[in-house]
Design an enzyme around this catalytic site. Sequence first.
Site, short mmCIF file in Angstrom:
data_model
loop_
_atom_site.label_atom_id
_atom_site.label_comp_id
_atom_site.label_asym_id
_atom_site.label_seq_id
_atom_site.Cartn_x
_atom_site.Cartn_y
_atom_site.Cartn_z
N ASP A 1 -5.54 8.06 11.42
CA ASP A 1 -4.21 7.55 11.72
C ASP A 1 -3.71 7.96 13.09
O ASP A 1 -3.97 9.06 13.56
CB ASP A 1 -3.21 8.06 10.67
N TYR B 1 -10.98 -4.82 3.44
CA TYR B 1 -10.02 -4.41 4.46
C TYR B 1 -10.74 -4.41 5.80
O TYR B 1 -11.62 -3.58 6.03
CB TYR B 1 -9.51 -3.01 4.11
N GLU C 1 0.86 -1.18 0.00
CA GLU C 1 0.00 0.00 0.00
C GLU C 1 0.89 1.22 0.00
O GLU C 1 1.71 1.39 0.91
CB GLU C 1 -0.83 0.05 1.28
#
Lengths: 393, 259
Positions: B57, B171, B46
């Site tokens: 994040d 995912y 990725e």
Amino acid sequence: MKKRGYYGEYGGIFVPEVLLPAINELEAAFLEIQQDRQFQEELRRLAEEWVGRPTALHFARQLTEHCGGARIYLKREDLAHTGAHKINNALGQGLLAKRMGKKRIIAETGAGQHGVATAAVCAMLGMPCVVYMGEEDIRRQAINVFRMKLMGTEVRPVSSGSKTLKDAVNEAIRDWVTNVRDTYYLLGSVVGPHPYPLMVREFQSVIGQEAREQILSAEERLPDYIVACVGGGSNAIGIFHPFYEDKEVQFIGVEAGGEGLASGKHAASLLGGRVGILHGSRSYLLQDDDGQIKETHSISAGLDYPGVGPEHSFYKDSGRAHYVSVDDQGALEGFQLLSRVEGIIPALESAHAIAYAAELAGTLEKDKIIVVNLSGRGDKDIDTVARVLGVQL
Amino acid sequence: MNRIDTLFLRKNHKTLVAYITVGYPDIAATREIVPLLAASGCDMVELGIPFSDPLADGITIQQASYRALQNGVNVPLCLETAAELREKVTIPLVFMGYFNPVYHYGVANFCRECRQMGVDGLIIPDLPPEEGDNMEISAKQEGLDLVYLLAPSSTDERIRLVAERSQGFIYLVSVTGVTGARASLPAELGTFVSRVRKITDKPLCVGFGISTPEQAQNVASIADGVIVGSQIIRLIEEGKGDYDNLQTFVCNLRTALDS
């Protein structure tokens, strides 16, 4: 069919999957309380007894005379409990959170007004509260930080990025993502993913609903202009929306011009931005040529945000509202003018609207009427203003 | 059939996916590290497009993203770097990035250039299926897989929606939380994966919080692949230009998945 959570092409739900179930749950709960008499009655009662609503619509005689033109009215949100309109939304969402059975409330704050309002609501409802606030804002709004702490809220400093409101929203979202099951994110403006822009507008519309009745009773007609400052845009939407169908009433949103639009150091998303996606919705956004979010500047922490509510973007494109800017200097002048002639010290955010309205009034005939949303009081800004004016306290 | 589909056809093989931020600590490093990852046993990489406000994040990737932006990394440079990497490796390359830089670049242009540069798929964490229509159309046109995410909080209804719309693989975010290494993975991960498995046959890769070969092995026993990000960024940072520890770490992950 109108797409869910959209105002024209603006709005939407641009959030990580982990939040989608929470957003669906929130939307359902909000739609439910809109129809729930008991909830609405409790909200009305607390708005009256605890917030002090309705707030006055004050004819600013001295300011009107000073400007020499249109009659200026002030919608006195500065008189609401905790000193700004933010309490309307914080109370509504706080009651909703409690009803949803959430155990913990988080919020972001810029100037600290939304943080203080949320802290007060959480204290009153007996719920633990964490407020994220940029380090830069903590420095310039020390009094509000202390007020939050007094009411039992934990203020968490945010040191990432520009250390202001945008970064506080990022941290609040990270907290929400992590604690989504039991935590309620009490967002303070008409920004963020659906249903926040809708929900915050509905809780803030009490401003416009009252103002509409009050001006009809005082003048037996609707105003020609409504002027309000716009950062995220909650006080502006709150006073604009109940007049939406009254096409003869012109809406003017005043953005923070900072050091001037040409300088690039400002927070005027609608005037100087391009359409993009931040914090869950599509709207005008201050961004660079690569789609990275720009740092903003304004003397008022509450307007120091690179985005704006999607409904404002829709109003801008459709022409329903007209957006202008007032720079730091203009806001300071508005701040001093209102203090001097009316004996009201406005928040620096609201001072942007005051400054524009004062200028506008002077260009209009005396039979015209302007309503300005005085969204908050200026006690929190005394240090900032004294420093800029070179006064040692 | 594209590179991602081919990858998941391999029998008895668990997929190892590595995340890096493009341009962290600099572009030269990205050019060097991706072939190393492929040689050490990664099946897919990725390539993270940095963003100023990476709200899904944790601190490690936030800082990597910040550093990459300081280095002037933008979408055109990410595309260019992907093209260079495509000359060097045969494994699938997917872009992972927040929506605004891509939106600003232009969704159709971006997808077309991704195909031209040899990119195989896209992961956009702040673009749920509700908002993904346009991106799906452009991605499909260019033969790119648009990979959607699921989280432990996802309801069965959402699992069905994502399972139907996600291309290439799904995912699975292991935790309700942001990216970043964690000492342990949540106990309910197994329940979550099996809830998804009951609804779909699409390949399932689990990411967020996986930082040791043991964790990777545990996860691989219930899923088709594992995604490791923050720990790789951390090793890149600690290596200061020397990637021996990174290589050893990835080889250990590979060994753990193969045992």
